[in-house]
Design a protein around this motif. Structure first.
Motif, PDB file in Angstrom:
ATOM      1  N   UNK A  80     -11.525   4.349  -8.457  1.00 39.12           N
ATOM      2  CA  UNK A  80     -12.454   3.490  -9.182  1.00 39.12           C
ATOM      3  C   UNK A  80     -12.832   4.174 -10.489  1.00 39.12           C
ATOM      4  N   UNK A 107     -20.802   5.678 -11.454  1.00 34.92           N
ATOM      5  CA  UNK A 107     -21.002   4.613 -10.475  1.00 34.92           C
ATOM      6  C   UNK A 107     -20.253   4.931  -9.197  1.00 34.92           C
ATOM      7  N   UNK A 108     -19.113   5.590  -9.338  1.00 29.37           N
ATOM      8  CA  UNK A 108     -18.277   5.841  -8.162  1.00 29.37           C
ATOM      9  C   UNK A 108     -17.430   7.093  -8.373  1.00 29.37           C
ATOM     10  N   UNK A 150     -15.732   2.328 -17.099  1.00 27.83           N
ATOM     11  CA  UNK A 150     -16.117   1.371 -16.056  1.00 27.83           C
ATOM     12  C   UNK A 150     -16.458   0.007 -16.643  1.00 27.83           C
ATOM     13  N   UNK A 190     -29.152   2.593  -0.572  1.00 25.31           N
ATOM     14  CA  UNK A 190     -27.934   3.337  -0.885  1.00 25.31           C
ATOM     15  C   UNK A 190     -26.745   2.734  -0.156  1.00 25.31           C
ATOM     16  N   UNK A 191     -25.531   2.942  -0.678  1.00 24.16           N
ATOM     17  CA  UNK A 191     -24.364   2.489   0.074  1.00 24.16           C
ATOM     18  C   UNK A 191     -24.278   3.264   1.382  1.00 24.16           C
ATOM     19  N   UNK A 210     -14.092  10.283  -0.504  1.00 23.75           N
ATOM     20  CA  UNK A 210     -13.746   9.042   0.198  1.00 23.75           C
ATOM     21  C   UNK A 210     -15.010   8.403   0.740  1.00 23.75           C
ATOM     22  N   UNK A 211     -14.855   7.328   1.516  1.00 26.74           N
ATOM     23  CA  UNK A 211     -16.024   6.674   2.123  1.00 26.74           C
ATOM     24  C   UNK A 211     -16.875   7.685   2.882  1.00 26.74           C
ATOM     25  N   UNK A 260     -17.683  10.566   2.375  1.00 24.12           N
ATOM     26  CA  UNK A 260     -18.633  11.386   1.617  1.00 24.12           C
ATOM     27  C   UNK A 260     -20.057  10.847   1.809  1.00 24.12           C
ATOM     28  N   UNK A 261     -20.155   9.541   2.168  1.00 27.60           N
ATOM     29  CA  UNK A 261     -21.468   8.928   2.418  1.00 27.60           C
ATOM     30  C   UNK A 261     -22.181   9.577   3.602  1.00 27.60           C
ATOM     31  N   UNK A 308     -11.981   3.556   0.488  1.00 31.90           N
ATOM     32  CA  UNK A 308     -13.036   3.501  -0.539  1.00 31.90           C
ATOM     33  C   UNK A 308     -12.662   2.611  -1.712  1.00 31.90           C
ATOM     34  N   UNK A 309     -11.406   2.680  -2.144  1.00 32.08           N
ATOM     35  CA  UNK A 309     -10.998   1.937  -3.334  1.00 32.08           C
ATOM     36  C   UNK A 309     -10.472   0.542  -2.997  1.00 32.08           C
TER      37      UNK A 309
END
Lengths: 195, 583
Positions: B29, B108-109, B160, B336-337, B364-365, B367-368, B444-445
């Motif tokens: 992203x 942002x990402x 972005x 938050x996401x 990646x996802x 990391x959340x 994630x992407x």
């Protein structure tokens, strides 16, 4: 064609609510109506259930894809807390169309913070025109729970008299599957009537 | 015909119209949708490469073979591809080669907000910056043309707000056919041994002079003279923000921002009373203008970090105070996401979190999982860093009472740049436990294929790498596959492997729940809370599942609209209150 007034619309909600599709339809409608159009959104990490905001701008010539704070004509909010988060982007004459739905962020569901209890009241305190929409009920009535975004676009269409109803339907028809077309059309009308 | 295109869609369209026949990249992203749109043009061969370095090398080969080529990546991807990039600048190209990289001001990402314009100056290659989708499309054509004419790779830099903003773009049906000939053997140009490189470097200096002359004369760098009190040099999205806020000002709009057009800048400066540069992130242009001895202002008026907005520009130039607006007088909980309900990563991070095992993380996802309540990640630097970081940490801690750390990395990230890290652990006799979160996609992407999924970008079936056999071939004999939905098994395997004195690999395998949901025909077996059994202990809340929340009367509740039907919360509830919903 007589040039119509510019319109700046901010669509906000929670990742996964169908906000991007709504903004795609809205932007296409603007283009069909003969406006210059810009639209801005954010992908990736900002989705995954996080706050999502999309700017859609119509005008004779649009430069910035982002709307300035305090200049938004219509705030289309898919969720109550997100409406409250973004209401200060409205211009003094701007109106908010708000889906009457509460989705707890994890900061609330984990018990570390509280979801504001009286959002509808707080929104009205802002002094802006606030229209609450029973999006899920109307979408269910139309025959598809997933058509909340079309209900909300229907409600918005009622505030944009410059744009013919047929133009909205034309774009919606091009964007949804044949199977869900009937439900989506009905959702649009229910939203439009509600506004 | 005019259509609404995002910057990324416009670059893809440009690839078609301007005769690109090969495109390669790695998802990231905000650049991902370029290749996802190019795949719709059957005239273009396109592929997801394992990483950006390989993508660029593939692009170099394609250009040498005579194919107009695009290589796409996010800004940090160019760090990975920097090695070939820096020397490709010496060899030059055969057919046009444009490297499209998308910066992410405001992050942002992304993990950083580096300004990739410096890469163009660093490598001495031309830099093109569109300010809307029409320009993004047209600059692909201009970039390919000057790549061939000046024998240079070209950097097309998006951000972005360019990549993910849509604007009206004129599209054409005809496609230019490139007339570049096939590869001709030319070791002095293509084989960069020192003797050859020294000569090529001299040629690059001449090339930069020619490119600067082009920068002076091209229509992509143009003056828009208006009120001469204020003159603004700008490009990219900053141009749009400036035009929005200061429609009356004069502009020097730069579409080609390296090499800078010195004469054009000098002339423009002479014709305006007060000169500004408006640019995002760093004073890339401003410092060069100052070095020309021209008095100019810009960065000092703006916040030091983050992306620009039209509001920031208004505050800087019109001295407007930030709009007050309405504040409701209550604290708004942030949103938050989060990892999705049913995410296979959740069980793994819950287990690490309960065991207080430190995890060197990755991109990646997953990391959340750093966010509350899991708080299970201790580092995140760049793609692939988890493994080397874990290895170094454990080497340094050997013989001390610091418990070993694990490295956690996604499948796509592992195949991107984790292989060499794992090889390091094996080769240098590490004892690290590395966990691959194998969810069978680049989630994630937006679910791109990679060498482990068995499908290509163009949808062709292909061989899929066998992670277990791969690790074993490195000499790692302790390889275990576990299902992250099975907390008991997960716990046992992790306990055993972190104690082992040799390296081990745990493959935590379960497809991304969103992918599964798309494929699924029947409803998942959802979970619900038996209210009379719920003791209100809040153990389930420690999973951080967005479908689970707490009611005022101290009972958990699972939102049936959100529950994707994973069994993890059921295993966490000691009271047996979370149960499958009978269908």
């Amino acid at each position: 064609m007589k040039m119509k007034k510019k319109k700046d619309i901010l669509i906000v909600g929670v990742g996964g609510q169908g906000i991007i599709v709504a903004s795609e339809i809205l932007a296409d409608v603007g283009k069909e109506a003969g406006f210059d159009v810009k639209k801005s959104e954010v992908h990736g990490m900002s989705q995954r259930g996080g706050s999502v905001s999309t700017h859609v701008r119509f005008g004779k010539q649009v430069f910035s894809p982002l709307i300035r704070q305090g200049k938004v004509d219509f705030l289309l909010a898919f969720e109550l807390l997100e409406a409250l988060r973004w209401v200060n982007f409205l211009s003094p004459h701007g109106a908010a169309l708000v889906n009457n739905l509460k989705i707890n962020p994890t900061t609330v569901s984990s018990g570390s913070m509280e979801y504001p209890s009286n959002i509808a009241h707080l929104l009205k305190e802002s002094g802006h025109t606030i229209q609450l929409i029973e999006g899920i009920n109307l979408a269910e009535q139309a025959g598809s729970k997933r058509a909340v975004n079309i209900v909300l676009l229907g409600a918005l269409s009622g505030f944009l008299p410059d744009i013919a109803e047929e133009m909205w339907l034309k774009v919606i028809r091009s964007r949804v599957s044949a199977k869900t077309l009937q439900a989506n059309e009905k959702a649009f009308y229910l939203g439009r009537k509600d506004a | 015909m005019k259509v609404l295109l995002s910057g990324n869609e416009a670059v893809a369209r440009g690839g078609y119209e301007f005769g690109v026949s090969v495109a390669a990249g790695y998802p990231g992203t905000p650049s991902t949708e370029i290749l996802e749109n190019i795949v719709h043009f059957s005239e273009i061969y396109c592929q997801w490469s394992p990483n950006e370095k390989v993508a660029l090398e593939t692009g170099i080969g394609a250009s040498l073979a005579g194919a107009r080529t695009l290589v796409t990546m996010k800004h940090v991807g160019l760090n990975v591809a920097a090695d070939p990039f820096m020397t490709l600048a010496y060899t030059g190209v055969n057919a046009g080669l444009v490297i499209v990289c998308a910066d992410d001001p405001g992050m942002h990402s992304s993990q950083n907000e580096q300004d990739n314009r410096f890469y163009a100056k660093f490598a001495q290659v031309p830099l093109l910056e569109p300010s809307d989708s029409q320009e993004a499309k047209d600059l692909v054509g201009f970039g390919l043309e000057i790549s061939e004419k000046y024998d240079t790779p070209v950097l097309l830099r998006l951000t972005t707000r360019i990549s993910h903003s849509k604007s009206l773009t004129e599209v054409k049906d005809q496609r230019i056919v490139s007339s570049i000939g096939p590869f001709a053997k030319d070791p002095k140009k293509y084989v960069m041994i020192p003797a050859h490189s020294r000569k090529r470097h001299v040629l690059m200096k001449t090339r930069t002079k020619s490119l600067r002359a082009l920068s002076e004369s091209t229509d992509w760098n143009r003056c828009e003279m208006n009120d001469k009190k204020i003159g603004i040099i700008c490009g990219s999205i900053a141009y749009q923000y400036a035009k929005e806020v200061l429609p009356e000002a004069s502009y020097l709009k730069l579409g080609m921002s390296h090499p800078l057009p010195h004469k054009l800048i000098t002339d423009f400066a002479r014709h305006v009373e007060k000169l500004y540069v408006l640019e995002e992130l760093t004073p890339f242009i401003e410092d060069q203008v100052k070095a020309m001895g021209i008095s100019v202002e810009g960065r000092s008026m703006l916040p030091d970090t983050g992306e620009l907005t039209p509001d920031i520009v208004a505050q800087a130039f019109l001295h407007e105070s930030a709009p007050k607006g309405y504040h409701p007088g209550v604290e708004l909980p942030p949103r938050p996401p989060v990892m999705c309900p049913g995410c296979p990563h959740r069980g793994l991070f819950y287990t690490l979190s309960r065991k207080k095992i430190r995890a060197m993380g990755d991109i990646g996802c997953y990391t959340l999982s750093v966010l509350p309540p899991l708080q299970a990640m201790d580092t995140c630097i760049c793609m692939g860093a988890s493994i080397g970081t874990a290895h170094g940490f454990n080497k340094a801690s050997q013989g001390s009472d610091v418990p070993p750390v694990v490295g956690v990395i996604g499948d796509s990230t592992f195949l991107h740049s984790g292989l060499t890290g794992l090889l390091d652990v094996a080769y240098n006799q590490g004892n690290s436990t590395i966990i691959i979160l194998d969810n069978r996609t680049t989630a994630m992407t937006g679910f791109q294929h990679h060498p482990g999924t068995g499908l290509t970008l163009q949808g062709k079936e292909t061989r899929a790498v066998d992670l277990k056999a791969l690790a074993e071939s490195f000499g790692i004999s302790r390889v275990h596959e576990v299902d992250p939905y099975d907390l008991k098994q997960l716990s046992q395997v992790i306990d055993r492997e972190v104690k082992a004195s040799e390296p081990s690999l745990i493959i935590s395998r379960r497809p991304c729940v969103l992918l599964e949901r798309k494929k699924r025909k029947t409803k998942p077996v959802q979970r619900q809370v038996a209210v009379d059994l719920c003791t209100g202990c809040k153990a389930c809340l420690k999973l951080g599942c967005p479908a689970i929340s707490f009611l005022a009367e101290d009972k958990a509740v699972i939102d049936p609209l959100m529950c994707n039907g994973c069994p993890v919360c059921e295993q966490v509830c000691k009271a047996g209150a979370i149960q499958s919903v009978a269908i």
